[in-house]
Design a protein around this motif. Structure first.
Motif, PDB file in Angstrom:
ATOM      1  N   SER A  89      -3.898   6.296  -3.350  1.00  8.90           N
ATOM      2  CA  SER A  89      -4.302   6.956  -2.109  1.00  8.90           C
ATOM      3  C   SER A  89      -4.639   5.934  -1.025  1.00  8.90           C
ATOM      4  N   LEU A  90      -5.360   4.893  -1.396  1.00  7.23           N
ATOM      5  CA  LEU A  90      -5.664   3.836  -0.425  1.00  7.23           C
ATOM      6  C   LEU A  90      -4.395   3.141   0.056  1.00  7.23           C
ATOM      7  N   ALA A  91      -3.469   2.913  -0.860  1.00  4.13           N
ATOM      8  CA  ALA A  91      -2.216   2.249  -0.494  1.00  4.13           C
ATOM      9  C   ALA A  91      -1.418   3.085   0.498  1.00  4.13           C
ATOM     10  N   MET A  92      -1.476   4.396   0.339  1.00  3.77           N
ATOM     11  CA  MET A  92      -0.698   5.283   1.210  1.00  3.77           C
ATOM     12  C   MET A  92      -1.218   5.324   2.639  1.00  3.77           C
ATOM     13  N   ALA A 103       6.624   8.108   0.387  1.00  4.10           N
ATOM     14  CA  ALA A 103       7.780   8.036  -0.510  1.00  4.10           C
ATOM     15  C   ALA A 103       7.930   6.641  -1.113  1.00  4.10           C
ATOM     16  N   THR A 104       7.741   5.628  -0.304  1.00  6.01           N
ATOM     17  CA  THR A 104       7.847   4.250  -0.792  1.00  6.01           C
ATOM     18  C   THR A 104       6.726   3.938  -1.772  1.00  6.01           C
ATOM     19  N   TRP A 160      -0.548  -3.235   0.007  1.00  9.80           N
ATOM     20  CA  TRP A 160       0.317  -3.642  -1.103  1.00  9.80           C
ATOM     21  C   TRP A 160      -0.507  -4.092  -2.306  1.00  9.80           C
ATOM     22  N   VAL A 161      -1.633  -4.709  -2.059  1.00  7.53           N
ATOM     23  CA  VAL A 161      -2.528  -5.091  -3.158  1.00  7.53           C
ATOM     24  C   VAL A 161      -3.031  -3.831  -3.862  1.00  7.53           C
ATOM     25  N   TYR A 162      -3.443  -2.832  -3.071  1.00  8.83           N
ATOM     26  CA  TYR A 162      -3.892  -1.568  -3.648  1.00  8.83           C
ATOM     27  C   TYR A 162      -2.783  -0.918  -4.477  1.00  8.83           C
ATOM     28  N   LEU A 163      -1.566  -0.973  -3.984  1.00  9.74           N
ATOM     29  CA  LEU A 163      -0.450  -0.344  -4.683  1.00  9.74           C
ATOM     30  C   LEU A 163      -0.156  -1.046  -6.012  1.00  9.74           C
ATOM     31  N   ILE A 164      -0.148  -2.357  -5.993  1.00  8.56           N
ATOM     32  CA  ILE A 164       0.096  -3.104  -7.236  1.00  8.56           C
ATOM     33  C   ILE A 164      -1.044  -2.853  -8.231  1.00  8.56           C
ATOM     34  N   LEU A 165      -2.272  -2.819  -7.736  1.00 10.26           N
ATOM     35  CA  LEU A 165      -3.413  -2.524  -8.597  1.00 10.26           C
ATOM     36  C   LEU A 165      -3.297  -1.114  -9.184  1.00 10.26           C
ATOM     37  N   ALA A 166      -2.887  -0.157  -8.363  1.00 13.70           N
ATOM     38  CA  ALA A 166      -2.699   1.217  -8.839  1.00 13.70           C
ATOM     39  C   ALA A 166      -1.652   1.268  -9.944  1.00 13.70           C
ATOM     40  N   GLY A 167      -0.565   0.533  -9.769  1.00 14.23           N
ATOM     41  CA  GLY A 167       0.483   0.497 -10.794  1.00 14.23           C
ATOM     42  C   GLY A 167      -0.002  -0.133 -12.081  1.00 14.23           C
TER      43      GLY A 167
END
Length: 104
Positions: free
Chosen positions: A47-50, A56-57, A3-10
């Motif tokens: 990619s790391l977040a996935m 999809a999420t 989730w940290v990776y995903l927020i950083l990606a965003g």
């Protein structure tokens, strides 16, 4: 950590959009280079977040962060219009992102 990776990606996606706007306004190649770097980093963190979040999420949340962040940055820093309808739909995107996180 996903989730940290995903927020950083965003967030990196938002920075990339800011640099895209700066490039379109000035034509300075440094902004184009910065945009390329930010988008590559954003994809890398997505990619790391996935690895820990369903594709999809992760993709929906990543695009939601980028879209909502891009609109808000446009309003705050580039003096773009801020109609009630636009703010309402941005709120829906944010609510949807929170909902996806809650269901994951």
């Amino acid at each position: 950590m996903s989730w940290v990776y995903l927020i950083l990606a965003g967030c990196l996606e938002i920075v990339g959009v800011i640099l895209m706007k700066k490039y379109s306004l000035t034509g300075r190649e440094i902004f184009a280079f910065g945009m390329l770097v930010q988008f590559l980093l954003s994809f890398a963190f997505l990619s790391l977040a996935m690895q820990g979040i369903a594709m999809a999420t992760a993709y929906a949340i990543w695009t939601g962060i980028g879209a909502a962040g891009g609109v808000l940055v446009g309003i705050w820093f580039f003096k773009e219009s801020k109609s009630v309808k636009k703010l309402f739909f941005i709120a829906l995107i944010i609510i949807s992102v929170v909902g996806l996180k809650a269901l994951s």
